[in-house]
Write a protein that holds these residues in place. Structure first.
Motif, short mmCIF file in Angstrom:
data_model
loop_
_atom_site.label_atom_id
_atom_site.label_comp_id
_atom_site.label_asym_id
_atom_site.label_seq_id
_atom_site.Cartn_x
_atom_site.Cartn_y
_atom_site.Cartn_z
N THR A 274 0.84 -1.19 0.00
CA THR A 274 0.00 0.00 0.00
C THR A 274 0.88 1.24 0.00
O THR A 274 2.02 1.21 0.45
CB THR A 274 -0.90 0.06 1.26
N THR A 275 0.32 2.30 -0.52
CA THR A 275 0.93 3.62 -0.40
C THR A 275 -0.12 4.51 0.24
O THR A 275 -1.23 4.63 -0.28
CB THR A 275 1.35 4.18 -1.77
N GLY A 276 0.23 5.08 1.37
CA GLY A 276 -0.73 5.89 2.10
C GLY A 276 -0.94 7.26 1.47
O GLY A 276 -0.25 7.65 0.53
N SER A 277 -1.89 7.96 2.01
CA SER A 277 -2.15 9.33 1.57
C SER A 277 -1.06 10.24 2.10
O SER A 277 -0.44 9.97 3.12
CB SER A 277 -3.50 9.82 2.11
N VAL A 278 -0.86 11.35 1.41
CA VAL A 278 0.09 12.35 1.87
C VAL A 278 -0.53 13.07 3.06
O VAL A 278 -1.67 13.53 3.00
CB VAL A 278 0.42 13.34 0.74
N LEU A 279 0.22 13.16 4.15
CA LEU A 279 -0.25 13.82 5.37
C LEU A 279 0.48 15.14 5.56
O LEU A 279 1.71 15.19 5.47
CB LEU A 279 0.00 12.93 6.58
N LYS A 280 -0.27 16.20 5.86
CA LYS A 280 0.34 17.49 6.12
C LYS A 280 0.90 17.50 7.53
O LYS A 280 0.20 17.20 8.49
CB LYS A 280 -0.68 18.60 5.94
N MET A 281 2.19 17.87 7.66
CA MET A 281 2.85 17.90 8.96
C MET A 281 3.05 19.33 9.47
O MET A 281 3.32 19.53 10.64
CB MET A 281 4.22 17.22 8.86
N GLY A 282 2.96 20.30 8.58
CA GLY A 282 3.17 21.70 8.92
C GLY A 282 3.20 22.50 7.63
O GLY A 282 2.89 21.98 6.57
N PRO A 283 3.58 23.79 7.71
CA PRO A 283 3.63 24.59 6.50
C PRO A 283 4.59 23.99 5.47
O PRO A 283 5.77 23.81 5.75
CB PRO A 283 4.14 25.96 6.98
N ASP A 284 4.07 23.64 4.32
CA ASP A 284 4.85 23.09 3.21
C ASP A 284 5.58 21.79 3.56
O ASP A 284 6.51 21.40 2.87
CB ASP A 284 5.89 24.10 2.69
N THR A 285 5.21 21.12 4.63
CA THR A 285 5.88 19.89 5.04
C THR A 285 4.87 18.75 5.12
O THR A 285 3.80 18.92 5.70
CB THR A 285 6.58 20.07 6.40
N TYR A 286 5.25 17.62 4.53
CA TYR A 286 4.34 16.50 4.39
C TYR A 286 5.06 15.18 4.68
O TYR A 286 6.28 15.14 4.71
CB TYR A 286 3.78 16.45 2.96
N ARG A 287 4.26 14.12 4.86
CA ARG A 287 4.82 12.78 5.08
C ARG A 287 3.97 11.77 4.32
O ARG A 287 2.75 11.89 4.26
CB ARG A 287 4.82 12.44 6.56
N VAL A 288 4.64 10.77 3.75
CA VAL A 288 3.94 9.68 3.08
C VAL A 288 4.69 8.38 3.37
O VAL A 288 5.91 8.38 3.50
CB VAL A 288 3.83 9.94 1.55
#
Length: 116
Positions: A21-35
């Motif tokens: 699986t590939t998860g959804s992109v999660l917002k971690m902060g301004p302009d910062t994400y995790r997948v």
């Protein structure tokens, strides 16, 4: 009997090939994400999980018309799945924070000094 065994092997191989699986992109902060992405070790394992996560990060930033800057990665093996996680930023082409990344491997041993 041989044909039956071959058919069973083919079905097992085909069913494992798509495992992951590939998860959804999660917002971690301004302009910062995790997948994160996971892949079965018989369906590409660690390289496939890494490729899926980084492809998702690139696609996410491209859709915004921005460049991707990977700021951190981690991987894990929980038999039989490999998981790869990427933390990244989506930055404008002329953003001063957009630079060539320099990655260093995470230490495998941490020594803590408790003499104080």
């Amino acid at each position: 009997m041989l044909v039956r065994k071959l058919c069973l092997c083919a079905v097992l191989i085909l069913s494992v090939q798509g495992c992951g699986t590939t998860g959804s992109v999660l917002k971690m902060g301004p302009d910062t994400y995790r997948v994160s992405a996971s892949k079965h070790n018989m369906a590409g394992g660690a390289p496939a999980a890494e490729s899926n996560a980084l492809s998702q990060a690139n696609s996410y930033c491209e859709k915004q018309g921005k460049e991707v800057l990977v700021t951190g990665t981690s991987s894990d093996f929980d038999r039989p799945f490999y998981t790869y996680t990427a933390t990244f930023q989506c930055l404008n082409e002329n953003d001063p924070g957009l630079h060539r990344p320099h990655y260093e491997p995470a230490p495998t041993t941490v020594i803590e000094d408790r003499r104080n």
